[in-house]
Design an enzyme around this catalytic site. Structure first.
Site, PDB file in Angstrom:
ATOM      1  N   HIS A 200      -4.786  -4.563  -1.518  1.00 33.30           N
ATOM      2  CA  HIS A 200      -3.847  -5.684  -1.430  1.00 33.30           C
ATOM      3  C   HIS A 200      -4.569  -7.023  -1.387  1.00 33.30           C
ATOM      4  O   HIS A 200      -4.034  -8.047  -1.774  1.00 33.30           O
ATOM      5  CB  HIS A 200      -2.889  -5.478  -0.262  1.00 33.30           C
ATOM      6  CG  HIS A 200      -1.918  -4.400  -0.572  1.00 33.30           C
ATOM      7  ND1 HIS A 200      -2.148  -3.092  -0.228  1.00 33.30           N
ATOM      8  CD2 HIS A 200      -0.782  -4.419  -1.304  1.00 33.30           C
ATOM      9  CE1 HIS A 200      -1.161  -2.354  -0.695  1.00 33.30           C
ATOM     10  NE2 HIS A 200      -0.320  -3.133  -1.349  1.00 33.30           N
ATOM     11  N   GLU A 442       5.739   6.167  -6.130  1.00 34.74           N
ATOM     12  CA  GLU A 442       4.317   5.941  -5.856  1.00 34.74           C
ATOM     13  C   GLU A 442       3.632   7.232  -5.444  1.00 34.74           C
ATOM     14  O   GLU A 442       2.424   7.273  -5.272  1.00 34.74           O
ATOM     15  CB  GLU A 442       4.163   4.953  -4.691  1.00 34.74           C
ATOM     16  CG  GLU A 442       4.786   3.605  -4.948  1.00 34.74           C
ATOM     17  CD  GLU A 442       4.809   2.741  -3.717  1.00 34.74           C
ATOM     18  OE1 GLU A 442       3.967   1.845  -3.634  1.00 34.74           O
ATOM     19  OE2 GLU A 442       5.675   2.957  -2.838  1.00 34.74           O
ATOM     20  N   ASP A 466      -0.471   2.895  -6.171  1.00 35.59           N
ATOM     21  CA  ASP A 466      -0.498   4.043  -5.267  1.00 35.59           C
ATOM     22  C   ASP A 466      -0.381   5.359  -6.027  1.00 35.59           C
ATOM     23  O   ASP A 466      -1.031   6.345  -5.673  1.00 35.59           O
ATOM     24  CB  ASP A 466       0.633   3.934  -4.241  1.00 35.59           C
ATOM     25  CG  ASP A 466       0.244   3.008  -3.103  1.00 35.59           C
ATOM     26  OD1 ASP A 466      -0.879   3.163  -2.587  1.00 35.59           O
ATOM     27  OD2 ASP A 466       1.033   2.118  -2.753  1.00 35.59           O
ATOM     28  N   CYS A 513       5.888  -1.831 -11.374  1.00 37.06           N
ATOM     29  CA  CYS A 513       5.392  -3.039 -10.724  1.00 37.06           C
ATOM     30  C   CYS A 513       3.953  -2.887 -10.267  1.00 37.06           C
ATOM     31  O   CYS A 513       3.408  -3.768  -9.622  1.00 37.06           O
ATOM     32  CB  CYS A 513       6.295  -3.429  -9.555  1.00 37.06           C
ATOM     33  SG  CYS A 513       6.480  -2.132  -8.342  1.00 37.06           S
TER      34      CYS A 513
HETATM   35  C1  PEP Z   1       2.012   0.004  -6.188  1.00 38.52           C
HETATM   36  O1  PEP Z   1       1.679   0.873  -5.377  1.00 38.52           O
HETATM   37  O2  PEP Z   1       1.752   0.073  -7.408  1.00 38.52           O
HETATM   38  C2  PEP Z   1       2.716  -1.188  -5.721  1.00 38.52           C
HETATM   39  C3  PEP Z   1       3.200  -2.055  -6.577  1.00 38.52           C
HETATM   40  O3  PEP Z   1       2.803  -1.376  -4.381  1.00 38.52           O
HETATM   41  P1  PEP Z   1       1.586  -1.974  -3.523  1.00 38.52           P
HETATM   42  O4  PEP Z   1       0.500  -2.410  -4.484  1.00 38.52           O
HETATM   43  O5  PEP Z   1       2.111  -3.115  -2.743  1.00 38.52           O
HETATM   44  O6  PEP Z   1       1.167  -0.810  -2.705  1.00 38.52           O
HETATM   45 MG    MG Z   2       2.357   0.756  -3.373  1.00 38.12          MG
END
Ligand code: PEP
Ligand code: MG
Length: 587
Positions: A200, A442, A466, A513
């Site tokens: 993140h 995920e 994920d 996403c």
């Molecule tokens: C993902 O896991 O691809 C996602 C968009 O969520 P995050 O990156 O916030 O875990």
């Molecule tokens: Mg994620």
């Protein structure tokens, strides 16, 4: 002689040249952080002086905790604020602070040494207890220890707030909460010893436009504070103390980079349309309401992922319903009717919220995270859902739940939403009765069962960041397995296809996403697989529009068919590169 070349993992593109700022957060938890064991003089004046420092630090620490407690009371109420109040009490516990003074007096230890020794000792006592609640108190002890150390030498701990001028941060690691506080007009780049591409911290760097390299290893120890650094975030290369000729070469590349970005600007105002006229929905990922404005400017059709936890990480205590409502309403308002998908809090993993006091875990990414927290600490989820529902009256708001691993979890989360809807109805508070409700995909178990989920959810959003780590068992934060972590792994691609097909069979839609959605190399494949909505960092939208303008959907369908038969990530990449090169598309 050239400057020192340090290779890491490039996670946020851009070339930057600035002075190094070596960041050293205060620590009080572990042998490595114990200050050098020099004794102070046994002269009574020296002892008094050391005790004076300790008392001043304690007073500062108590004052900070008092202020924070007051703030927390307003924001989250008495119960949560109690954690901070508890820390203040602990400060006065006879087994804690007085022991520090005693060590200075009796063992002639310096103030930082005495703090570290007592903190380590007391934390170890709590950790050894046979009771989870008591074990967790070790975190409180360490927290106070860090605070005391920081208060002891407020000028010496190099925080992130005292930065002046433009710098490139050099750090062991940056937590997402460190990163979220960075001022991108000052911190233009960073390089860290540890970390992976989709941590993140990396995601935040991209959305803040900070060039970043992670996982550079111990080479960063060769960087001195104030050294001139070049950071090339695309190549993952950092050059410390570059030769003038080298620096000049990178200045030129910075100019070219800027020109390339400007040439893409014309795409921002255009819709995303393929060569054969198919309109593609391109959305932005945001972490705050303020980022929605940038998303619109960069030409987003909506927000495909609002990472709400970043909102919480920026606050000293859990924001209440009203505060959350205002943030969600603001995002909806700024998007002017375009859809905004709000993801419920995804805390845990690499994202900590000190004030929630979640237990320390050996495998946080496989542990108490995201919806698992929301279903157990339901007051948090319910507050958030009420805020989201209220905001839905002011735009096109959708909600989705993160880290769903089975139907049971989804049904439980949905039932809580239904209860909150009923509550609001009874209170006469307006909300969008037909708000779409979806889940993130995920976890492989959910992708495999997509056909069952598709009967019940309104939409899917694939979180490849994920999904990749759980499918390949390669930690997204770990630089040592970064070579395995690849969304072009055939197993990941099979799961993506399963999800998209399942949604279409049930008349639903699928978005993506995770970082894969913003990769121009993946675009022909995702178009061919029939992805309905693509959500990425706002800075990637223009390039993606340009890429899509060069693609033909039917051709991409055929390409996807061929690619789904390949057996390694390398073969998939090669095939995509060959396809893009033949079409003269930028990858
Ligand atoms: C993902 O896991 O691809 C996602 C968009 O969520 P995050 O990156 O916030 O875990
Ligand atoms: Mg994620």
């Amino acid at each position: 002689m050239k400057g020192l070349h340090i290779q890491g993992i490039g996670v946020s593109e851009g070339i930057r040249i600035a002075k190094a700022y070596v960041y050293k957060p205060a620590q009080a938890n572990g042998a490595g952080s114990t200050p050098p064991g020099e004794l102070i003089s046994d002269n009574p004046a020296a002892i008094d002086a050391e005790l004076g420092k300790l008392r001043d630090a304690k007073a500062r620490c108590a004052e900070q905790l008092e202020k924070l407690t007051e703030k927390a009371k307003e924001a989250v109420g008495e119960e949560q604020a109690g954690i901070l109040a508890g820390q203040r009490k602990l400060l006065n516990d006879p087994a804690f602070y007085p022991k520090m003074e005693a060590r200075v007096r009796e063992h002639l230890e310096s103030a930082p040494q005495a703090i570290s020794e007592v903190v380590s000792h007391v934390a170890a006592l709590f950790e050894g207890m046979n009771n989870d609640y008591m074990k967790e108190r070790a975190t409180d002890i360490r927290d106070i220890g860090s605070r005391l150390l920081a208060c002891l030498s407020p000028g010496q701990t190099r925080g992130l707030t005292g930065i002046t001028g433009q710098v490139i941060l050099v750090a062991d690691d940056l937590t997402p909460s460190d990163t979220v506080q960075l001022d991108s007009t000052q911190v233009v780049g960073f390089i860290t010893r540890t970390g992976g591409a989709t941590s993140h911290t990396a995601i935040l760097a991209r959305s803040l436009g900070i060039a970043a390299i992670v996982g550079a290893g111990d080479y960063i120890d060769a960087i001195n504070d104030g050294d001139i650094l070049v950071v090339d975030g695309s190549a993952g290369l950092c050059i410390a103390r570059p030769q003038e000729a080298e620096a000049e070469q990178y200045r030129l590349r910075m100019k070219q980079d800027l020109a390339r970005r400007q040439s893409l600007e014309e795409y921002a105002a255009r819709p995303a349309v393929t060569a054969d006229g198919v309109r593609v929905e391109l959305a932005a990922n945001i972490g705050s309401a303020a980022e929605a404005e940038n998303a619109v400017r960069q030409g987003a059709d909506g927000v495909g992922l609002f990472r709400t936890e970043f909102l919480f990480m920026n606050a000293p205590a859990m924001p209440g319903e009203e505060e959350q409502f205002r943030a969600y309403q603001e995002a909806a308002r700024m998007m002017e009717g375009r859809p905004v998908i709000i993801r419920t809090m995804d805390i845990g993993g690499d994202k900590e919220l000190p004030y929630l006091q979640l237990p320390k875990e050996t495998n946080p990414f496989l542990g108490f995270r995201a919806i698992r927290v929301g279903l157990l600490r339901q007051e948090l989820l319910r507050t958030q859902l009420r805020a989201v529902l209220r905001a839905s009256a002011f735009g096109t708001v959708k909600v989705m739940f993160p880290m769903i691993s089975g139907l049971q979890e989804w049904r439980q989360a949905k039932a809580i939403l239904t209860e909150e809807q009923a509550e609001l109805r009874q209170e006469g508070i307006r909300f969008d009765e037909s708000m779409e409700v979806g889940i993130m995909v995920e976890i492989p178990s959910t992708a495999v069962l997509a056909g069952l989920f598709a009967q019940e959810v309104d939409f899917f959003s694939i979180g490849t960041n994920d999904l990749v780590q759980y499918t390949i068992a390669a930690d997204r934060m770990n630089e040592h397995v970064a070579h395995l972590y690849d969304y072009f792994h055939p197993a990941v691609l099979q799961l993506i296809r399963t999800v998209i097909e399942a949604s279409h069979t049930a008349g639903k839609w699928t978005g993506m996403c995770g970082s894969m959605a913003g990769d121009p190399l993946a675009a022909p494949l995702l178009l061919g697989l029939g992805l309905d909505e693509w959500s990425m960092e706002a800075g990637s939208l223009s390039l993606m529009k340009k890429q899509l303008a060069g693609l033909d959907r039917q051709e991409c369908r055929e390409l996807a068919e061929r690619i789904l038969r390949l057996d390694t990530p390398q073969a998939v990449r090669q095939s995509l590169e060959a396809f893009c090169n033949a079409k003269k598309l930028g990858v």
